[in-house]
Enzyme design. Structure first.
Site, PDB file in Angstrom:
ATOM      1  N   LYS A   1      23.368 -20.357  -2.470  1.00  0.00           N
ATOM      2  CA  LYS A   1      24.200 -19.381  -2.726  1.00  0.00           C
ATOM      3  C   LYS A   1      24.543 -19.290  -4.201  1.00  0.00           C
ATOM      4  O   LYS A   1      24.869 -17.924  -4.813  1.00  0.00           O
ATOM      5  CB  LYS A   1      25.697 -19.823  -2.034  1.00  0.00           C
ATOM      6  CG  LYS A   1      27.022 -18.617  -2.022  1.00  0.00           C
ATOM      7  CD  LYS A   1      26.530 -17.444  -1.194  1.00  0.00           C
ATOM      8  CE  LYS A   1      27.387 -16.290  -1.338  1.00  0.00           C
ATOM      9  NZ  LYS A   1      27.016 -14.957  -0.941  1.00  0.00           N
ATOM     10  N   CYS A   6      22.826 -27.075  -5.252  1.00  0.00           N
ATOM     11  CA  CYS A   6      23.257 -28.285  -4.838  1.00  0.00           C
ATOM     12  C   CYS A   6      24.878 -28.393  -4.759  1.00  0.00           C
ATOM     13  O   CYS A   6      25.401 -27.815  -5.572  1.00  0.00           O
ATOM     14  CB  CYS A   6      23.037 -29.612  -5.748  1.00  0.00           C
ATOM     15  SG  CYS A   6      21.200 -29.607  -5.898  1.00  0.00           S
ATOM     16  N   TRP A  48      19.366 -29.004  -3.100  1.00  0.00           N
ATOM     17  CA  TRP A  48      18.545 -28.000  -3.244  1.00  0.00           C
ATOM     18  C   TRP A  48      17.402 -28.607  -4.283  1.00  0.00           C
ATOM     19  O   TRP A  48      17.491 -28.467  -5.377  1.00  0.00           O
ATOM     20  CB  TRP A  48      18.940 -26.455  -3.806  1.00  0.00           C
ATOM     21  CG  TRP A  48      18.358 -25.369  -3.756  1.00  0.00           C
ATOM     22  CD1 TRP A  48      17.908 -24.538  -2.846  1.00  0.00           C
ATOM     23  CD2 TRP A  48      17.194 -24.844  -5.029  1.00  0.00           C
ATOM     24  NE1 TRP A  48      16.949 -23.530  -3.333  1.00  0.00           N
ATOM     25  CE2 TRP A  48      16.498 -23.816  -4.594  1.00  0.00           C
ATOM     26  CE3 TRP A  48      17.443 -25.478  -6.492  1.00  0.00           C
ATOM     27  CZ2 TRP A  48      15.975 -23.007  -5.515  1.00  0.00           C
ATOM     28  CZ3 TRP A  48      16.423 -24.647  -7.281  1.00  0.00           C
ATOM     29  CH2 TRP A  48      15.880 -23.550  -6.764  1.00  0.00           C
ATOM     30  N   ASN A  94      24.619 -32.449  -9.766  1.00  0.00           N
ATOM     31  CA  ASN A  94      23.971 -30.920  -9.721  1.00  0.00           C
ATOM     32  C   ASN A  94      23.522 -30.448 -11.054  1.00  0.00           C
ATOM     33  O   ASN A  94      24.381 -30.591 -11.972  1.00  0.00           O
ATOM     34  CB  ASN A  94      25.162 -30.010  -9.180  1.00  0.00           C
ATOM     35  CG  ASN A  94      24.919 -28.530  -9.075  1.00  0.00           C
ATOM     36  OD1 ASN A  94      23.688 -28.060  -9.024  1.00  0.00           O
ATOM     37  ND2 ASN A  94      26.029 -27.538  -9.203  1.00  0.00           N
ATOM     38  N   GLY A  95      22.504 -29.723 -11.144  1.00  0.00           N
ATOM     39  CA  GLY A  95      21.880 -29.385 -12.436  1.00  0.00           C
ATOM     40  C   GLY A  95      20.505 -30.025 -12.562  1.00  0.00           C
ATOM     41  O   GLY A  95      19.811 -30.610 -11.785  1.00  0.00           O
ATOM     42  N   LYS A 104      17.882  -7.523   1.366  1.00  0.00           N
ATOM     43  CA  LYS A 104      18.528  -8.097   2.514  1.00  0.00           C
ATOM     44  C   LYS A 104      17.576  -8.863   3.604  1.00  0.00           C
ATOM     45  O   LYS A 104      17.560  -9.728   4.162  1.00  0.00           O
ATOM     46  CB  LYS A 104      19.564  -7.280   3.284  1.00  0.00           C
ATOM     47  CG  LYS A 104      20.677  -7.070   2.394  1.00  0.00           C
ATOM     48  CD  LYS A 104      21.589  -8.028   2.623  1.00  0.00           C
ATOM     49  CE  LYS A 104      21.630  -9.084   1.224  1.00  0.00           C
ATOM     50  NZ  LYS A 104      22.236  -8.872   0.077  1.00  0.00           N
ATOM     51  N   HIS A 127       2.822   8.059  -6.594  1.00  0.00           N
ATOM     52  CA  HIS A 127       2.095   7.251  -7.600  1.00  0.00           C
ATOM     53  C   HIS A 127       1.525   6.043  -7.284  1.00  0.00           C
ATOM     54  O   HIS A 127       1.266   5.145  -8.033  1.00  0.00           O
ATOM     55  CB  HIS A 127       3.129   6.951  -8.887  1.00  0.00           C
ATOM     56  CG  HIS A 127       3.545   8.599  -9.533  1.00  0.00           C
ATOM     57  ND1 HIS A 127       2.738   9.377  -9.948  1.00  0.00           N
ATOM     58  CD2 HIS A 127       4.839   9.123  -9.466  1.00  0.00           C
ATOM     59  CE1 HIS A 127       3.348  10.651 -10.191  1.00  0.00           C
ATOM     60  NE2 HIS A 127       4.768  10.196  -9.694  1.00  0.00           N
ATOM     61  N   GLU A 151      15.022 -11.486   2.749  1.00  0.00           N
ATOM     62  CA  GLU A 151      15.472 -12.829   2.417  1.00  0.00           C
ATOM     63  C   GLU A 151      15.923 -13.456   3.597  1.00  0.00           C
ATOM     64  O   GLU A 151      15.975 -14.940   3.710  1.00  0.00           O
ATOM     65  CB  GLU A 151      16.602 -12.941   1.344  1.00  0.00           C
ATOM     66  CG  GLU A 151      17.975 -12.213   1.522  1.00  0.00           C
ATOM     67  CD  GLU A 151      18.996 -12.241   0.742  1.00  0.00           C
ATOM     68  OE1 GLU A 151      19.113 -13.253  -0.311  1.00  0.00           O
ATOM     69  OE2 GLU A 151      19.953 -11.255   0.674  1.00  0.00           O
ATOM     70  N   ARG A 163      24.807 -24.142  -0.552  1.00  0.00           N
ATOM     71  CA  ARG A 163      24.396 -24.242  -1.884  1.00  0.00           C
ATOM     72  C   ARG A 163      22.932 -25.038  -1.877  1.00  0.00           C
ATOM     73  O   ARG A 163      22.257 -25.064  -2.977  1.00  0.00           O
ATOM     74  CB  ARG A 163      25.294 -24.962  -2.723  1.00  0.00           C
ATOM     75  CG  ARG A 163      26.628 -24.481  -2.934  1.00  0.00           C
ATOM     76  CD  ARG A 163      27.663 -25.438  -3.596  1.00  0.00           C
ATOM     77  NE  ARG A 163      27.047 -25.624  -5.156  1.00  0.00           N
ATOM     78  CZ  ARG A 163      27.753 -24.834  -6.189  1.00  0.00           C
ATOM     79  NH1 ARG A 163      28.580 -24.148  -6.214  1.00  0.00           N
ATOM     80  NH2 ARG A 163      27.306 -25.155  -7.279  1.00  0.00           N
ATOM     81  N   GLU A 207      18.450  -2.884  -2.340  1.00  0.00           N
ATOM     82  CA  GLU A 207      19.319  -3.864  -1.727  1.00  0.00           C
ATOM     83  C   GLU A 207      19.038  -4.118  -0.206  1.00  0.00           C
ATOM     84  O   GLU A 207      18.871  -5.344   0.214  1.00  0.00           O
ATOM     85  CB  GLU A 207      21.011  -3.518  -2.064  1.00  0.00           C
ATOM     86  CG  GLU A 207      21.672  -4.483  -1.470  1.00  0.00           C
ATOM     87  CD  GLU A 207      21.609  -5.708  -1.834  1.00  0.00           C
ATOM     88  OE1 GLU A 207      21.006  -6.158  -2.786  1.00  0.00           O
ATOM     89  OE2 GLU A 207      22.483  -6.725  -1.140  1.00  0.00           O
TER      90      GLU A 207
HETATM   91  C1  F6R Z   1      20.951 -11.767  -2.306  1.00  0.00           C
HETATM   92  C2  F6R Z   1      21.882 -12.635  -3.055  1.00  0.00           C
HETATM   93  C3  F6R Z   1      21.511 -13.026  -4.492  1.00  0.00           C
HETATM   94  C4  F6R Z   1      22.541 -12.945  -5.417  1.00  0.00           C
HETATM   95  C5  F6R Z   1      22.209 -13.493  -6.730  1.00  0.00           C
HETATM   96  C6  F6R Z   1      23.221 -13.363  -7.747  1.00  0.00           C
HETATM   97  O1  F6R Z   1      21.675 -11.559  -1.017  1.00  0.00           O
HETATM   98  O2  F6R Z   1      23.147 -12.954  -2.898  1.00  0.00           O
HETATM   99  O3  F6R Z   1      20.539 -12.097  -4.785  1.00  0.00           O
HETATM  100  O4  F6R Z   1      23.067 -11.772  -5.603  1.00  0.00           O
HETATM  101  O5  F6R Z   1      21.955 -14.884  -6.502  1.00  0.00           O
HETATM  102  O6  F6R Z   1      24.249 -14.282  -7.196  1.00  0.00           O
HETATM  103  P1  F6R Z   1      25.844 -13.975  -8.006  1.00  0.00           P
HETATM  104  O7  F6R Z   1      26.233 -12.607  -7.794  1.00  0.00           O
HETATM  105  O8  F6R Z   1      26.643 -14.934  -7.547  1.00  0.00           O
HETATM  106  O9  F6R Z   1      25.635 -14.206  -9.600  1.00  0.00           O
END
Ligand code: F6R
Length: 614
Positions: A609, A2, A75, A101-102, A491, A510, A494, A27, A487
């Site tokens: 984010k 949020c 969110w 927010n929260g 990517k 395995h 997501e 967010r 990773e």
């Molecule tokens: C994936 C991504 C998330 C963040 C995770 C941690 O592309 O961005 O998996 O890496 O939410 O976020 P931070 O680094 O802000 O703690």
């Protein structure tokens, strides 16, 4: 999650708030809303489900007029994605509007008590209880700050609030309880801003105050007065943010993710700048203060992080164990505090977090503090919780990252981990001078190497054209490149919603080898490193089962090329820096696939984010 924004000053609040929300849409984007105090003394609210553009359209049809206002981009946690549940929420007598927010953890009890008193609710949210509580105190004659102060003890769980009341038309009241994401107060000239994140206000001011846990503030045009929840005045420090407002704009790029992938050479340059003495062949990390004797006594480093930052931590384990000869554990922030970890005062807990506000990572830091560990962080956002909580920190210098899928912050954190490993290696005397000198020289070459993979190539679109309808992908890597495979898979899944798994290549036999067929593409990360031969045989095993191999290979490697159906090339790189290069083509591949599938690259569904809820 949020995003919240507030404004008080001479300009039209709705416009400023909407502009701020646009910068915070990463967010949360389930719904959005704005409340403004009208000159006639009433609170006017406009809300809309879905992207901010829907709210913008409504405000265009029916502008809100007034110079003090608040806004929210949601969110959803409590209550579905509906207009009723969109913020701001207004108190029972119309005396207050709030954005939040929260999570109010005890909202069900509070709601039950209020319902028993005959108070009716307009939403299914936890937030509405806070609006009614504050409204009740205002009705009893309290001023807004006092009404909020009286409300806060009733609220459990991490939350950040901004309140607006017609009873006090000149002020916003802001409160922060726990780690539900930050509250930043921007200081303008005769105007003030409030936001959950810096980008929302960067266009107007770079002078900001970060509200700490259990602080609240009265914000007026003239300035801000900060208090503890107990009412004690607080003298807050004003930070000047070095980010350029232009960094919050897409410029010629179609997506922020595209822009941020391309920005990696600069991000890496900035990350290295000032931290390496190329002349003496040493790393200089003054922000992680440690004497040689403290460094030598370190018994363990525990890395706590989430998502991509966790993957960076897995690479960091290799670096720290090899270069500094210190045992390293890597744990998800969300798991760490539930496993009664072995920590001593000579253990360091290292949090890796782009946002510095990920609640699970912060909880791990707090647990580390309780056990008496040294607290370190690798963090991108200056002034964030993870920055301020740490005894030692490394700022990523990736610059503002807006695309929800992290790219440049991931590679910057890999470089920071390398710097940290070299720093500890120096102090623990585990690195011969010539190894250190070579490592430092390698760092000098890195931005140039990164520059060679940071441009989009036609091959990414070609692969997207061939594979965009596939529903499953497998990513394989070994050693340092196993986290790269994880990773790469993250990517892809997501942002394009294709199911993708990252696997240590040696584990294929395995179980996962049973999945290999002619339909599921297998991406193999196989540069010429110490496990190269093993990766080649893995590629052969996939081919032997009619699988399709997309090989991420070193330039000019004809042997590996002959085992792959499609090839992505990277330049040769020093062992520990190879992951920095190897992930970039996989970022581009994910980007091209998402674009080809018509997905919302910068704002993938259900994601946000900064993950400020558990
Ligand atoms: C994936 C991504 C998330 C963040 C995770 C941690 O592309 O961005 O998996 O890496 O939410 O976020 P931070 O680094 O802000 O703690």
């Amino acid at each position: 999650m949020c995003g919240i924004v507030g404004y008080v000053g001479p300009r039209q609040a709705a416009l400023i708030v909407l502009g701020g929300l646009k910068k915070l849409e990463y967010r949360g984007y389930d719904s959005a809303g704005v409340a403004v105090l009208h000159a006639n003394g009433g609170i006017e609210v406009e809300r809309a489900v879905g992207k901010l553009s829907n709210l913008q359209e409504r405000l265009y049809q029916k502008p809100l007029v007034g110079t003090i206002g608040i806004g929210h981009t949601r969110w959803a946690t409590h209550g579905g994605v509906t207009e009723f549940n969109a913020h701001p929420h207004v108190g029972r007598n119309g005396r207050v509007a709030v954005v939040h927010n929260g999570i109010i953890e005890n909202y069900a009890e509070l709601r039950q008590e209020m319902a028993a008193e005959g108070i009716s609710f307009n939403s299914e949210t936890d937030t509405e209880v806070a609006a009614h509580l504050v409204d009740g105190y205002l009705a009893g004659g309290a001023d807004l700050l006092t009404a909020v102060q009286r409300t806060l003890p009733a609220i459990q769980g991490a939350s950040a609030f901004v309140f607006l009341s017609p009873q006090e038309p000149e002020s916003l009241v802001v409160a922060r309880l726990g780690n539900a994401g930050g509250i930043v107060i921007g200081i303008g000239d005769g105007e003030m801003f409030v936001a959950s994140d810096i980008p929302a206000i960067l266009e107007y001011t770079r002078n900001v105050i970060f509200l700490e846990n259990r602080q609240m503030a009265r914000v007026t045009r003239a300035g801000v007065a900060i208090f503890t929840f107990e009412g004690k005045p607080v003298q807050a420090r004003v930070h000047t943010i070095p980010w350029d407002p232009v960094s919050a704009e897409k410029g010629p790029y179609r997506h922020f993710m595209q822009k941020e992938i391309s920005e990696q050479p600069r991000a890496i340059t900035d990350t290295i700048r000032g931290r390496v003495d190329f002349h003496r062949g040493r790393v200089v990390l003054d922000s992680v203060p440690l004497t040689p004797s403290e460094a030598q006594k370190l018994d363990r480093v525990i890395i706590a992080a989430c998502g991509s930052s966790y993957h960076a931590g897995l690479v960091g384990k290799f670096m720290l164990e090899t270069l500094a000869r210190v045992p390293v554990e890597v744990d998800y922030g969300s798991e760490f505090r539930y496993r009664n970890p072995l920590i001593t005062p000579t253990t360091a807990l290292l949090a890796i977090t782009q946002s510095g506000e990920t609640v699970d990572t912060l909880a791990a830091m707090e647990a580390g503090r309780e056990y008496g560990a040294k607290l370190w962080s690798i963090v991108n956002v200056i002034g964030s919780q993870a920055h301020r909580l740490a005894d030692g920190y490394i700022l990523m210098q990736a610059g503002l990252e807006i695309g929800v899928a992290t790219t440049k912050a991931f590679t910057a954190s890999l470089v920071d981990l390398y710097l940290l490993a070299l720093h500890l290696g120096q102090l623990r005397e585990t690195l011969p001078a010539e190894v250190l000198r070579r490592a430092v020289n390698d760092l000098a070459r890195l931005p140039d190497l990164v520059g060679r993979v940071s441009e989009p190539l036609p091959i990414y679109d070609e692969l997207a054209e061939i594979f965009f309808k596939r529903e499953h992908f497998l990513f394989l890597g070994r050693g340092l490149n196993y986290p790269v495979a994880l990773e790469g898979a993250l990517k892809l899944k997501e942002i394009s919603y294709i199911h993708a798994e990252g696997y240590p290549a040696g584990e294929m036999k395995h179980g996962p080898i049973a999945l290999i067929d002619e339909v599921m593409p297998v991406v193999t990360v196989a540069p010429r490193d110490n496990v190269y031969d093993k990766m080649i045989s893995q590629m052969e095993q996939v081919k032997a089962r009619n699988g399709t191999v997309i090989g991420l290979l070193q330039e000019g490697d004809e042997i590996a090329r002959s085992k792959a159906d499609y090839v992505l090339e990277v330049p040769a790189a020093p062992q520990f820096l190879a992951p920095v290069l190897n992930i970039i083509p996989l970022q581009w591949l994910a980007y091209a696939m998402a674009v080809r599938r018509g997905a919302d690259v910068d704002q993938p569904r259900n994601l946000a984010k900064s993950v400020t809820v558990e």
